[in-house]
Design a protein around this motif. Sequence first.
Motif, PDB file in Angstrom:
ATOM      1  N   LEU A   1     -12.211   9.288 -22.625  1.00  0.00           N
ATOM      2  CA  LEU A   1     -11.605   8.815 -23.874  1.00  0.00           C
ATOM      3  C   LEU A   1     -10.293   9.572 -24.073  1.00  0.00           C
ATOM      4  CD1 LEU A   1     -12.246   7.042 -26.456  1.00  0.00           C
ATOM      5  CD2 LEU A   1     -13.071   9.173 -27.491  1.00  0.00           C
ATOM      6  N   ARG A   2      -9.180   8.883 -23.827  1.00  0.00           N
ATOM      7  CA  ARG A   2      -7.876   9.562 -23.910  1.00  0.00           C
ATOM      8  C   ARG A   2      -7.228   9.281 -25.264  1.00  0.00           C
ATOM      9  NH1 ARG A   2      -4.918   9.408 -18.033  1.00  0.00           N
ATOM     10  NH2 ARG A   2      -6.788   9.624 -16.771  1.00  0.00           N
ATOM     11  N   HIS A   3      -6.820  10.334 -25.931  1.00  0.00           N
ATOM     12  CA  HIS A   3      -6.196  10.198 -27.241  1.00  0.00           C
ATOM     13  C   HIS A   3      -4.759   9.710 -27.071  1.00  0.00           C
ATOM     14  CE1 HIS A   3      -4.879  12.276 -31.226  1.00  0.00           C
ATOM     15  NE2 HIS A   3      -5.242  11.031 -31.434  1.00  0.00           N
TER      16      HIS A   3
ATOM     17  N   GLY B   1       1.913   4.164 -16.605  1.00  0.00           N
ATOM     18  CA  GLY B   1       2.202   5.599 -16.586  1.00  0.00           C
ATOM     19  C   GLY B   1       1.619   6.353 -17.770  1.00  0.00           C
ATOM     20  N   ILE B   2       0.276   6.394 -17.829  1.00  0.00           N
ATOM     21  CA  ILE B   2      -0.398   7.062 -18.951  1.00  0.00           C
ATOM     22  C   ILE B   2      -0.440   8.557 -18.636  1.00  0.00           C
ATOM     23  CG2 ILE B   2      -2.524   7.108 -20.332  1.00  0.00           C
ATOM     24  CD1 ILE B   2      -2.810   4.203 -18.599  1.00  0.00           C
ATOM     25  N   ALA B   3       0.549   9.270 -19.160  1.00  0.00           N
ATOM     26  CA  ALA B   3       0.747  10.678 -18.813  1.00  0.00           C
ATOM     27  C   ALA B   3      -0.211  11.563 -19.596  1.00  0.00           C
ATOM     28  CB  ALA B   3       2.187  11.071 -19.125  1.00  0.00           C
TER      29      ALA B   3
ATOM     30  N   GLY C   1       0.177  11.668 -14.430  1.00  0.00           N
ATOM     31  CA  GLY C   1      -1.128  11.455 -15.039  1.00  0.00           C
ATOM     32  C   GLY C   1      -2.119  12.529 -14.633  1.00  0.00           C
ATOM     33  N   SER C   2      -3.393  12.149 -14.599  1.00  0.00           N
ATOM     34  CA  SER C   2      -4.446  13.144 -14.404  1.00  0.00           C
ATOM     35  C   SER C   2      -4.507  13.667 -12.977  1.00  0.00           C
ATOM     36  CB  SER C   2      -5.793  12.530 -14.777  1.00  0.00           C
ATOM     37  OG  SER C   2      -6.065  11.406 -13.961  1.00  0.00           O
ATOM     38  N   SER C   3      -3.962  12.915 -12.010  1.00  0.00           N
ATOM     39  CA  SER C   3      -4.000  13.357 -10.613  1.00  0.00           C
ATOM     40  C   SER C   3      -2.620  13.195  -9.995  1.00  0.00           C
ATOM     41  CB  SER C   3      -5.010  12.514  -9.826  1.00  0.00           C
ATOM     42  OG  SER C   3      -4.797  12.686  -8.440  1.00  0.00           O
TER      43      SER C   3
ATOM     44  N   HIS D   1       0.850  -1.190   0.000  1.00  0.00           N
ATOM     45  CA  HIS D   1       0.000   0.000   0.000  1.00  0.00           C
ATOM     46  C   HIS D   1       0.884   1.236   0.000  1.00  0.00           C
ATOM     47  CE1 HIS D   1      -2.606   3.153   1.691  1.00  0.00           C
ATOM     48  NE2 HIS D   1      -3.561   2.505   1.066  1.00  0.00           N
ATOM     49  N   ALA D   2       0.645   2.108  -0.994  1.00  0.00           N
ATOM     50  CA  ALA D   2       1.392   3.377  -1.033  1.00  0.00           C
ATOM     51  C   ALA D   2       0.414   4.517  -0.759  1.00  0.00           C
ATOM     52  CB  ALA D   2       2.089   3.527  -2.369  1.00  0.00           C
ATOM     53  N   THR D   3      -0.419   4.869  -1.772  1.00  0.00           N
ATOM     54  CA  THR D   3      -1.395   5.957  -1.574  1.00  0.00           C
ATOM     55  C   THR D   3      -2.828   5.450  -1.583  1.00  0.00           C
ATOM     56  OG1 THR D   3      -1.924   6.483  -3.869  1.00  0.00           O
ATOM     57  CG2 THR D   3       0.150   7.376  -2.992  1.00  0.00           C
ATOM     58  N   GLY D   4      -3.040   4.201  -2.036  1.00  0.00           N
ATOM     59  CA  GLY D   4      -4.398   3.655  -2.101  1.00  0.00           C
ATOM     60  C   GLY D   4      -5.164   4.057  -3.351  1.00  0.00           C
ATOM     61  N   HIS D   5      -4.484   4.545  -4.397  1.00  0.00           N
ATOM     62  CA  HIS D   5      -5.188   4.910  -5.635  1.00  0.00           C
ATOM     63  C   HIS D   5      -5.373   3.731  -6.587  1.00  0.00           C
ATOM     64  CE1 HIS D   5      -4.688   9.057  -4.369  1.00  0.00           C
ATOM     65  NE2 HIS D   5      -5.520   9.411  -5.328  1.00  0.00           N
ATOM     66  N   GLY D   6      -4.912   2.553  -6.193  1.00  0.00           N
ATOM     67  CA  GLY D   6      -5.026   1.396  -7.075  1.00  0.00           C
ATOM     68  C   GLY D   6      -6.441   0.852  -7.131  1.00  0.00           C
ATOM     69  N   TYR D   7      -6.713   0.053  -8.181  1.00  0.00           N
ATOM     70  CA  TYR D   7      -8.030  -0.573  -8.311  1.00  0.00           C
ATOM     71  C   TYR D   7      -7.911  -1.988  -7.764  1.00  0.00           C
ATOM     72  CZ  TYR D   7     -12.705  -1.209 -10.027  1.00  0.00           C
ATOM     73  OH  TYR D   7     -14.067  -1.402 -10.084  1.00  0.00           O
TER      74      TYR D   7
ATOM     75  N   VAL E   1      -1.644  10.652  -7.002  1.00  0.00           N
ATOM     76  CA  VAL E   1      -1.306   9.236  -7.240  1.00  0.00           C
ATOM     77  C   VAL E   1       0.165   8.998  -6.877  1.00  0.00           C
ATOM     78  CG1 VAL E   1      -0.950   7.586  -9.147  1.00  0.00           C
ATOM     79  CG2 VAL E   1      -3.095   8.864  -8.980  1.00  0.00           C
ATOM     80  N   GLY E   2       0.485   7.774  -6.458  1.00  0.00           N
ATOM     81  CA  GLY E   2       1.854   7.424  -6.095  1.00  0.00           C
ATOM     82  C   GLY E   2       2.721   7.186  -7.325  1.00  0.00           C
ATOM     83  N   VAL E   3       3.981   7.624  -7.236  1.00  0.00           N
ATOM     84  CA  VAL E   3       4.902   7.524  -8.369  1.00  0.00           C
ATOM     85  C   VAL E   3       5.156   6.056  -8.739  1.00  0.00           C
ATOM     86  CG1 VAL E   3       7.277   7.972  -9.108  1.00  0.00           C
ATOM     87  CG2 VAL E   3       6.010   9.715  -7.819  1.00  0.00           C
TER      88      VAL E   3
END
Length: 459
Positions: free
Chosen positions: A347-349, A140-142, A125-127, A68-74, A130-132
């Motif tokens: 929808l990310r291009h 790492g979808i930037a 990424g978008s937030s 567990h780092a930041t808890g942003h995982g699914y 999130v943990g590095v």
Amino acid sequence: MSEGLADLEAELTGALMVRGAPGFEAEVATFNSSLLHTPLIIVCAETVADVQAAVRYATKYGVQLGVHATGHGYTSFTDGLMVSVRRLNSMTLDVEGHLVTVGAGVRWREVLEASAPHGLSPLAGSSTDVGVVGYLLGSGIAITGRAFGFGTDRVIALEMVTLDGEFRKVDAITEPDLFWGLRGGGGNLGIVTSVTFELVELASFYGGGIYFDGTHVRDVLSAYASWTTTLVEEMCTSLALVWLPPDPSLPEPLRGKLVAHLRVVYLGSESDGDEILAPMRASGPVLLDSVTQMAVTAMDDVHGDPPSAIPFYARGTLFGDINDDTIDAMLSVVGPDVAVPMLMWDLRHQGGAFSREPAVPNAICGRDAAFNWQVVGLATPECVDAVQLVVDQSITATEPWSTGHTLVNLHGAVKDDVDRARAFDSAGYDRMVELVRRYDPQGLLRHGHSIARSVGQSR
Ligand SMILES: Cc1cc2nc3c(=O)[nH]c(=O)nc-3n(C[C@H](O)[C@H](O)[C@H](O)COP(=O)(O)OP(=O)(O)OC[C@H]3O[C@@H](n4cnc5c(N)ncnc54)[C@H](O)[C@@H]3O)c2cc1C
């Protein structure tokens, strides 16, 4: 499970918490509040030696291991031992070399704040909450990825503890297999304690959001599908349909509205950006246009992800291309008239630098995709079943346009082993299985986007 715990505790610099201890739940709190972690024990690692002690304990007693780092995982983790890495928060910035090394507990915001004064930026990424490490392990979808590629492609070295308790320095020369699998394969091969990666030169950009009346989403999406075929790599965008709450902290024109939200990061001049954006601005009624010159430190404003925990159910897919039939399929399931409580679809291009292999290949697949689509619904107990059906249906309905793949970070719920394998190409999945067998022979790291244990299980 209590066997050997006193010895483990005596070895640790950090604390050992047993379920029920004060602060136990907060230590492993999740951003997705429908997916809670309920381990039996938490090791609050303060040093690499703490991570090694926890791993050796798990291996000796055959205990399931979570990180567990930041808890942003699914993901949710039940029973077993969870290593909380948030206190591994060192950071070393090499401004001249455009490099940074961070511990496993560091979030993107901290890297951004340290690097931005030097005109440098990470590929976050978008937030930036999130943990590095978790982000970089999972692709790492930037939000600047069309211009600079996947964040993970910039990783040059990692330090980790494998399940034999060994501390390893991993790079392309010393541990080529681990170096391949850690970059895009998720947290399947051990516990990463630090990562070193390149920063890019970026202090500001022309960007923000154009919010359209969401009832016109078909026109906006149709325009987006053709507009994106014309774009330079410096224009990094995504289009989301967002069911916004009546939140007083939102700008008045957006409160409680369904909006089609065009997110923009343009790495060029304002006048060029406006010229490129003109066809999109004309594609539907605009409720709010916040596109302006922005400091890179304000990058969270581009997507405006929710700041605090929320219960959600999500699925993802990659599209090779989209056309009018895809749009029909998307909107027939998750359009303005959807009958269940949705949060958004996104929808990310892709294309551009996303599509280029790094000098040292890694486990990321889906470089050929034009778009990454993620569908996210509310998952409170009252509506979760209905929402799951609709979100799953949206993925099924759009299958004809899917590349058949996903990216680990935006895969969302894993339905079964065949679905799990979609985050890799076929050879890549088999290679991951071999690596998991070699580095986690007891199958203890069963959390996150965990890998099945037999080659060919994906087919
Ligand atoms: C609001 C939001 C926005 C997001 N935006 C993006 C985005 O734009 N682009 C993108 O690519 N992803 C995005 N993600 C997904 C995110 O990058 C992944 O879920 C990532 O795994 C989160 O890592 P974490 O450490 O923050 O979370 P955690 O829940 O703490 O960790 C998640 C998983 O990462 C692995 N992990 C974490 N740390 C370690 C470690 N030290 N060693 C081994 N394994 C580890 C484990 O498998 C763990 O289960 C977003 C997620 C959210 C909730």
